[in-house]
Design a protein around this motif. Structure first.
Motif, PDB file in Angstrom:
ATOM      1  N   ARG A  45     -17.598 -10.316 -27.620  1.00 43.88           N
ATOM      2  CA  ARG A  45     -16.725 -11.215 -26.853  1.00 43.88           C
ATOM      3  C   ARG A  45     -15.592 -11.740 -27.743  1.00 43.88           C
ATOM      4  N   PHE A 137     -30.637 -14.351 -32.168  1.00 43.78           N
ATOM      5  CA  PHE A 137     -29.613 -14.572 -31.135  1.00 43.78           C
ATOM      6  C   PHE A 137     -30.243 -14.814 -29.756  1.00 43.78           C
ATOM      7  N   THR A 141     -31.323 -18.663 -28.113  1.00 44.28           N
ATOM      8  CA  THR A 141     -30.670 -18.992 -26.831  1.00 44.28           C
ATOM      9  C   THR A 141     -31.725 -19.238 -25.751  1.00 44.28           C
ATOM     10  N   THR A 165     -33.285  -7.928 -19.195  1.00 43.26           N
ATOM     11  CA  THR A 165     -33.381  -6.816 -20.155  1.00 43.26           C
ATOM     12  C   THR A 165     -32.377  -6.892 -21.307  1.00 43.26           C
ATOM     13  N   ALA A 167     -30.531  -9.166 -24.643  1.00 48.95           N
ATOM     14  CA  ALA A 167     -31.097  -9.883 -25.794  1.00 48.95           C
ATOM     15  C   ALA A 167     -31.708 -11.214 -25.343  1.00 48.95           C
ATOM     16  N   GLY A 169     -32.504 -12.127 -22.156  1.00 45.42           N
ATOM     17  CA  GLY A 169     -33.531 -11.923 -21.129  1.00 45.42           C
ATOM     18  C   GLY A 169     -34.867 -11.506 -21.717  1.00 45.42           C
ATOM     19  N   ARG A 190     -33.184   0.735 -14.457  1.00 42.70           N
ATOM     20  CA  ARG A 190     -33.101   1.192 -15.860  1.00 42.70           C
ATOM     21  C   ARG A 190     -33.943   0.324 -16.791  1.00 42.70           C
ATOM     22  N   TYR A 206     -32.685  -5.098  -8.938  1.00 43.56           N
ATOM     23  CA  TYR A 206     -31.496  -5.551  -8.197  1.00 43.56           C
ATOM     24  C   TYR A 206     -30.717  -4.403  -7.557  1.00 43.56           C
ATOM     25  N   ALA A 224     -30.188 -15.227 -17.317  1.00 44.00           N
ATOM     26  CA  ALA A 224     -29.989 -14.877 -18.732  1.00 44.00           C
ATOM     27  C   ALA A 224     -28.798 -13.950 -18.942  1.00 44.00           C
ATOM     28  N   VAL A 225     -28.096 -13.576 -17.865  1.00 42.05           N
ATOM     29  CA  VAL A 225     -26.861 -12.788 -18.025  1.00 42.05           C
ATOM     30  C   VAL A 225     -25.641 -13.465 -17.405  1.00 42.05           C
ATOM     31  N   LYS A 227     -24.807 -14.039 -14.212  1.00 41.87           N
ATOM     32  CA  LYS A 227     -24.184 -13.303 -13.097  1.00 41.87           C
ATOM     33  C   LYS A 227     -24.335 -14.028 -11.763  1.00 41.87           C
ATOM     34  N   VAL A 246     -26.723 -18.911 -18.591  1.00 39.07           N
ATOM     35  CA  VAL A 246     -25.960 -18.744 -19.837  1.00 39.07           C
ATOM     36  C   VAL A 246     -24.467 -18.610 -19.540  1.00 39.07           C
ATOM     37  N   GLU A 250     -22.266 -24.624 -20.642  1.00 39.94           N
ATOM     38  CA  GLU A 250     -23.292 -25.096 -21.586  1.00 39.94           C
ATOM     39  C   GLU A 250     -23.514 -24.038 -22.679  1.00 39.94           C
ATOM     40  N   GLU A 294     -22.317  -3.561 -21.962  1.00 34.73           N
ATOM     41  CA  GLU A 294     -23.170  -4.585 -21.324  1.00 34.73           C
ATOM     42  C   GLU A 294     -24.420  -3.984 -20.691  1.00 34.73           C
TER      43      GLU A 294
END
Ligand SMILES: NC(=O)c1ccc[n+]([C@@H]2O[C@H](COP(=O)([O-])OP(=O)(O)OC[C@H]3O[C@@H](n4cnc5c(N)ncnc54)[C@H](OP(=O)(O)O)[C@@H]3O)[C@@H](O)[C@H]2O)c1
Length: 306
Positions: A45, A137, A141, A165, A167, A169, A190, A206, A224-225, A227, A246, A250, A294
């Motif tokens: 990022r 990491f 988190t 799935t 880091a 999550g 996947r 999903y 955790a992503v 979305k 996430v 915050e 991603e």
């Protein structure tokens, strides 16, 4: 020493391996020979200035206008203490350590100098250096957000982890398990095998099913992503339930206690570092390209020294 320099904001190719001076530890510092780092979503990022709208301006102000003012990226590490300053008491030469530099960055380099009170502790005894670098990491988190959601306040909390799935999550699953949570996850086909391997049996894929139509209710929903929105999830929350993501404003605060939790869980065999791929330092461009997709599963490690 060799280090990966981020020469400007842009695609992975802006990363160049260069020779820079080896740090000289001060009296209260330790010099660590870096064995491994991890390439995290946060690193790509910053490298790519991958945020929307006015946040690009905020990021340029925070990290550097035209290029990162701290040109060596990387926020996590494992390594071996090579020298210690005269006032250092907590570490000795030869200690194997791991930790997080956070916004100080600098871990894609053969050496880093840190204060002994920084976020650095002894590596889990049974972890390889690659595994140790993969722990902080996602682990820190996940601990931060799940504790904020009050995971320790209820026995057997029912929790939904969206985006299980990555880091964060995969770490969240394992921290939730540690709290005896009843876990449901949302991931794609996947990631089905991976979440099963981490002991999860309630899985909403999903790409096959809309999790917002689930009849279940949860004490905690952790995206955790980043979305989803709270609005989208609120009918899945029990009365008094907590939604955390996430993806909002915050930001997880890291501390040494979280590292100690991860170390203890790893040493008890209750935590898997979940490594997707390991790249040598000279393949850092390829490694960043992979994390950019991603789609990584768990963690991507950068091996710095053999
Ligand atoms: N606020 C904070 O303090 C903080 C701290 C750390 C990270 N973050 C943010 O948290 C996010 C996740 O970080 P990370 O390091 O875990 O990322 P990551 O490892 O790169 O996440 C990749 C994983 O996300 C899954 N995924 C992608 N889209 C998804 C969707 N729509 N639903 C469910 N799963 C999806 C992918 O699997 P599939 O392709 O199979 O779906 C892949 O396994 C990033 O945006 C990062 O910037 C925020």
């Amino acid at each position: 020493m060799k280090a990966v320099i981020c020469t400007k904001y842009g695609p992975p190719e802006v990363l160049k391996i260069q020779d820079i001076p080896k740090p000289n530890p001060k009296n209260d510092e330790i010099l660590i020979k870096t064995m491994a780092s991890a390439i995290n979503s946060g690193d790509v990022r910053v490298r790519g200035l991958k945020v929307n709208g006015f946040l690009k301006i905020v990021m340029r102000l925070m990290f550097g206008i035209n290029k990162p003012r701290k040109p060596v990226l990387g926020t996590v590490f494992s390594g071996i203490v090579e020298t210690i300053g005269d006032n250092v008491t907590r570490f000795k030469v030869g200690d194997s350590v791991f930790g997080m530099t956070g916004l100080k960055f600098g871990t894609y380099a053969e050496y880093i100098a840190l204060k002994e009170n920084d976020k650095v502790i002894l590596k889990p005894e049974n972890a390889t250096f690659e595994e140790a670098a993969a722990l902080p990491f996602g682990g820190q988190t996940a601990i931060y957000f799940l504790e904020k959601a009050g995971i320790g306040k209820k026995s057997n909390p029912e929790i939904l982890i969206i985006g299980a799935t990555g880091a964060v999550g995969t770490a969240a699953i394992q921290i939730a398990k540690h709290h005896n949570a009843d876990i449901t996850v949302v991931c794609s086909s996947r990631g089905d095998e991976l979440v099963k391997s981490l002991g999860v049996s309630k899985i909403i894929l999903y790409d096959k099913e809309d999790f917002t139509k689930s009849k279940s209710k949860f004490d905690i929903i952790f995206d955790a992503v980043g979305k989803t929105s709270k609005n989208q999830c609120k009918k899945l929350l029990k009365k008094g339930g907590v939604y955390k993501t996430v993806g909002g404003m915050e930001v997880a605060a890291e501390n040494k206690r979280q590292l100690e939790i991860l170390k203890a869980l790893f040493e008890k065999g209750e935590y898997d570092a979940t490594i997707d791929k390991i790249f040598p330092m000279d393949k850092v461009v390829e490694a960043h390209g992979y994390v950019d997709t991603e789609r990584k599963k768990g963690n991507v490690v950068l091996r710095i020294s053999e």
